[in-house]
Design an enzyme around this catalytic site. Sequence first.
Site, PDB file in Angstrom:
ATOM      1  N   THR A 258     -15.210   6.541 -41.493  1.00  0.00           N
ATOM      2  CA  THR A 258     -13.742   6.660 -41.440  1.00  0.00           C
ATOM      3  C   THR A 258     -13.147   6.955 -42.818  1.00  0.00           C
ATOM      4  O   THR A 258     -12.278   6.218 -43.285  1.00  0.00           O
ATOM      5  CB  THR A 258     -13.110   5.379 -40.871  1.00  0.00           C
ATOM      6  OG1 THR A 258     -13.508   4.257 -41.695  1.00  0.00           O
ATOM      7  CG2 THR A 258     -13.536   5.137 -39.436  1.00  0.00           C
ATOM      8  N   HIS A 368     -15.169  -9.826 -53.889  1.00  0.00           N
ATOM      9  CA  HIS A 368     -15.904  -9.725 -52.623  1.00  0.00           C
ATOM     10  C   HIS A 368     -16.688 -11.003 -52.362  1.00  0.00           C
ATOM     11  O   HIS A 368     -16.967 -11.792 -53.259  1.00  0.00           O
ATOM     12  CB  HIS A 368     -16.801  -8.486 -52.612  1.00  0.00           C
ATOM     13  CG  HIS A 368     -18.012  -8.532 -53.484  1.00  0.00           C
ATOM     14  ND1 HIS A 368     -19.261  -8.841 -53.011  1.00  0.00           N
ATOM     15  CD2 HIS A 368     -18.184  -8.266 -54.802  1.00  0.00           C
ATOM     16  CE1 HIS A 368     -20.148  -8.754 -53.990  1.00  0.00           C
ATOM     17  NE2 HIS A 368     -19.520  -8.417 -55.086  1.00  0.00           N
ATOM     18  N   ASP A 378     -23.540 -12.778 -58.464  1.00  0.00           N
ATOM     19  CA  ASP A 378     -22.851 -11.674 -57.802  1.00  0.00           C
ATOM     20  C   ASP A 378     -22.858 -11.880 -56.296  1.00  0.00           C
ATOM     21  O   ASP A 378     -23.890 -11.674 -55.646  1.00  0.00           O
ATOM     22  CB  ASP A 378     -23.541 -10.357 -58.163  1.00  0.00           C
ATOM     23  CG  ASP A 378     -22.874  -9.142 -57.555  1.00  0.00           C
ATOM     24  OD1 ASP A 378     -21.757  -9.267 -57.025  1.00  0.00           O
ATOM     25  OD2 ASP A 378     -23.482  -8.058 -57.627  1.00  0.00           O
ATOM     26  N   GLU A 416     -18.652  -5.462 -49.724  1.00  0.00           N
ATOM     27  CA  GLU A 416     -18.543  -4.727 -50.986  1.00  0.00           C
ATOM     28  C   GLU A 416     -19.862  -4.113 -51.394  1.00  0.00           C
ATOM     29  O   GLU A 416     -19.908  -2.993 -51.928  1.00  0.00           O
ATOM     30  CB  GLU A 416     -18.027  -5.661 -52.090  1.00  0.00           C
ATOM     31  CG  GLU A 416     -17.748  -4.975 -53.415  1.00  0.00           C
ATOM     32  CD  GLU A 416     -18.935  -4.998 -54.389  1.00  0.00           C
ATOM     33  OE1 GLU A 416     -18.787  -4.489 -55.516  1.00  0.00           O
ATOM     34  OE2 GLU A 416     -20.003  -5.535 -54.030  1.00  0.00           O
ATOM     35  N   GLU A 417     -20.948  -4.849 -51.173  1.00  0.00           N
ATOM     36  CA  GLU A 417     -22.246  -4.385 -51.656  1.00  0.00           C
ATOM     37  C   GLU A 417     -22.680  -3.076 -50.998  1.00  0.00           C
ATOM     38  O   GLU A 417     -23.506  -2.350 -51.541  1.00  0.00           O
ATOM     39  CB  GLU A 417     -23.311  -5.464 -51.441  1.00  0.00           C
ATOM     40  CG  GLU A 417     -23.107  -6.742 -52.238  1.00  0.00           C
ATOM     41  CD  GLU A 417     -23.267  -6.559 -53.739  1.00  0.00           C
ATOM     42  OE1 GLU A 417     -23.421  -5.405 -54.200  1.00  0.00           O
ATOM     43  OE2 GLU A 417     -23.227  -7.568 -54.462  1.00  0.00           O
ATOM     44  N   GLU A 428      -6.709   1.621 -47.400  1.00  0.00           N
ATOM     45  CA  GLU A 428      -6.429   2.700 -46.447  1.00  0.00           C
ATOM     46  C   GLU A 428      -5.411   2.263 -45.394  1.00  0.00           C
ATOM     47  O   GLU A 428      -4.508   3.023 -45.032  1.00  0.00           O
ATOM     48  CB  GLU A 428      -7.724   3.144 -45.769  1.00  0.00           C
ATOM     49  CG  GLU A 428      -8.676   3.892 -46.683  1.00  0.00           C
ATOM     50  CD  GLU A 428     -10.049   4.093 -46.073  1.00  0.00           C
ATOM     51  OE1 GLU A 428     -10.746   5.027 -46.492  1.00  0.00           O
ATOM     52  OE2 GLU A 428     -10.434   3.301 -45.183  1.00  0.00           O
ATOM     53  N   ASP A 445     -15.185 -10.404 -60.043  1.00  0.00           N
ATOM     54  CA  ASP A 445     -16.373 -10.269 -59.199  1.00  0.00           C
ATOM     55  C   ASP A 445     -17.451 -11.182 -59.769  1.00  0.00           C
ATOM     56  O   ASP A 445     -17.538 -12.354 -59.421  1.00  0.00           O
ATOM     57  CB  ASP A 445     -16.790  -8.799 -59.178  1.00  0.00           C
ATOM     58  CG  ASP A 445     -17.987  -8.515 -58.285  1.00  0.00           C
ATOM     59  OD1 ASP A 445     -18.717  -9.458 -57.932  1.00  0.00           O
ATOM     60  OD2 ASP A 445     -18.213  -7.338 -57.951  1.00  0.00           O
ATOM     61  N   HIS A 545     -28.964  -8.650 -58.019  1.00  0.00           N
ATOM     62  CA  HIS A 545     -29.286  -8.133 -56.676  1.00  0.00           C
ATOM     63  C   HIS A 545     -30.695  -8.495 -56.204  1.00  0.00           C
ATOM     64  O   HIS A 545     -31.274  -7.787 -55.381  1.00  0.00           O
ATOM     65  CB  HIS A 545     -29.099  -6.608 -56.627  1.00  0.00           C
ATOM     66  CG  HIS A 545     -27.661  -6.188 -56.555  1.00  0.00           C
ATOM     67  ND1 HIS A 545     -27.279  -4.884 -56.312  1.00  0.00           N
ATOM     68  CD2 HIS A 545     -26.497  -6.888 -56.707  1.00  0.00           C
ATOM     69  CE1 HIS A 545     -25.952  -4.802 -56.305  1.00  0.00           C
ATOM     70  NE2 HIS A 545     -25.464  -6.013 -56.559  1.00  0.00           N
TER      71      HIS A 545
END
Length: 740
Positions: A258, A368, A378, A416-417, A428, A445, A545
């Site tokens: 989208t 996030h 994170d 977010e990731e 949007e 963050d 991560h």
Amino acid sequence: MQWTKVLGLGLGAAALLGLGIILGHFAIPKKANSLAPQDLDLEILETVMGQLDAHRIRENLRELSREPHLASSPRDEDLVQLLLQRWKDPESGLDSAEASTYEVLLSFPSQEQPNVVDIVGPTGGIIHSCHRTEENVTGEQGGPDVVQPYAAYAPSGTPQGLLVYANRGAEEDFKELQTQGIKLEGTIALTRYGGVGRGAKAVNAAKHGVAGVLVYTDPADINDGLSSPDETFPNSWYLPPSGVERGSYYEYFGDPLTPYLPAVPSSFRVDLANVSGFPPIPTQPIGFQDARDLLCNLNGTLAPATWQGALGCHYRLGPGFRPDGDFPADSQVNVSVYNRLELRNSSNVLGIIRGAVEPDRYVLYGNHRDSWVHGAVDPSSGTAVLLELSRVLGTLLKKGTWRPRRSIVFASWGAEEFGLIGSTEFTEEFFNKLQERTVAYINVDISVFANATLRVQGTPPVQSVVFSATKEIRSPGPGDLSIYDNWIRYFNRSSPVYGLVPSLGSLGAGSDYAPFVHFLGISSMDIAYTYDRSKTSARIYPTYHTAFDTFDYVDKFLDPGFSSHQAVARTAGSVILRLSDSFFLPLKVSDYSETLRSFLQAAQQDLGALLEQHSISLGPLVTAVEKFEAEAAALGQRISTLQKGSPDPLQVRMLNDQLMLLERTFLNPRAFPEERYYSHVLWAPRTGSVVTFPGLSNACSRARDTASGSEAWAEVQRQLSIVVTALEGAAATLRPVADL
């Protein structure tokens, strides 16, 4: 979504009372709300600073990172409920809180058929396999909720071929391999993190016929060269040999189906076959212990000195393995990827404190919520700070001690990731409202990378408010330095206006500030504590991560005592109060003048002669910059004059709108048609080497190509005109409202 209704309550009340001055006009009689502040209350500010509790932040982090919480997972949704519970608490909650859900396209590895990387011998049998999971060194790296390392949105496939080493996977790296006479068609490229974005490695590889890509973290880039288990976590903060950095390899941000539309049921969705931005070939990340097995057995020419790393061997280019190594020379590498795409529900959570005087002006503060695994750093270090700051402000609110002048919106973004999805869908869905009413966006963050100093990235107008806040807050650790004075020791620049000051970094697209800056044109900042770069060359905190990013990692190595988390909370809290309560918005537009002047000087010095050769003049750009400088200085003088008197609130409102809306004047949605969501002509991605206006720099870089013709130089002229028009529009915005 009901947050718009909540923020409208103050407006409706004003209308019912017959105040009818302007929408959200702040000349509300004090009888309507005796707590409505007319300016920043220093006693309230001091109270907030004193009540932000390091121990509470620590306990928040312990709870938030207790279990893995991948986007759309059950634990992620549990945290949605935790946030709602906190923000609806009768003693410390906010005016309202709610969750909104979007149906978005996410990517996951198959649980039934895990991704594998194998070495296949000449007879077709598997002779070696890379590790599928990270070593369970603390008991937290195993279990069904720990997602296998994978490259999100990489396509499924089972390519097999000779291995080559392609450094960081940049376009010039693959060209270097071709220069060395290496045929890349059908090979598997081993690349290391850094240099270019994750997805770009696969895109660049595919252009040269590579069939599959492996990505690893080199100890030289993350561990200061250390790689043995006794030198890494849990014995130090460094990444263990089995650690694998997960991440999204999607080129854009927002829901892939989208673009430019919110992912709500009524929105049009692109056919999956027409989606762009996914990696074109199978890609899989691996740990550096597996990369060592592959790279240290490669055959071929010695890699350039700048391509060497810290795996304890000489890196070679390939293709294939050397005959005297651990594997037969004709062995190939097979990369089997079984990722799948799924439509999932992902939630944003919003908590709102309604403004007493200007409820239609919003100060947004967000982070996030989702993580790849436990995500203690994170993103949970940021969420832990967010919860503590909202608790302190909520307590003052519920006690009747304080209500902000402008509305404050706390946001916990989902997914977010996978590509800044939650924040992008929000921008949007509420594009016009946010553009018209948002004062600034504050992003926290990763709140603490390490505990040496503050690090702030932001657009120039926020510099002043950050400086004011940090000068009044004591820095963690021994001594009486302020955060500002400590910061200037680590990151500083010489300003022609202010002298030696801390340096603010610019905002790219690494976190949820991206859609606010690049898409909406909202003044934004990202706040964190970080490490002393003279003591480590790590490109980011080492367990980024991975499954080793845990509460104990933070508690033991990054911020024992959580004083740096507390410092970030105090900095962010002070900035929020200054933006929400100050009579005059503390956004200093004249600070943009330094940036524009430096961009202009770079263009003159590095591009001027080249442009003259093609009959392109920088004269209009010089004039436009000078106009902006003059109007910014004049506006600053008008504000200073008004601050000395008792100005009409409506006059202040108009001036504040000029400050708030300046950033929007730098937007041009047609400036970069190839760059989705990037409309800001000053902060769009810059691929050219000259540090100037990005569109101009990029166009000149392309036009310098000997194969470029008149069309390329026409694009240079177009980009120059876009910048000039934006600067002239910005200058016009800063003039007195009655002047066109």
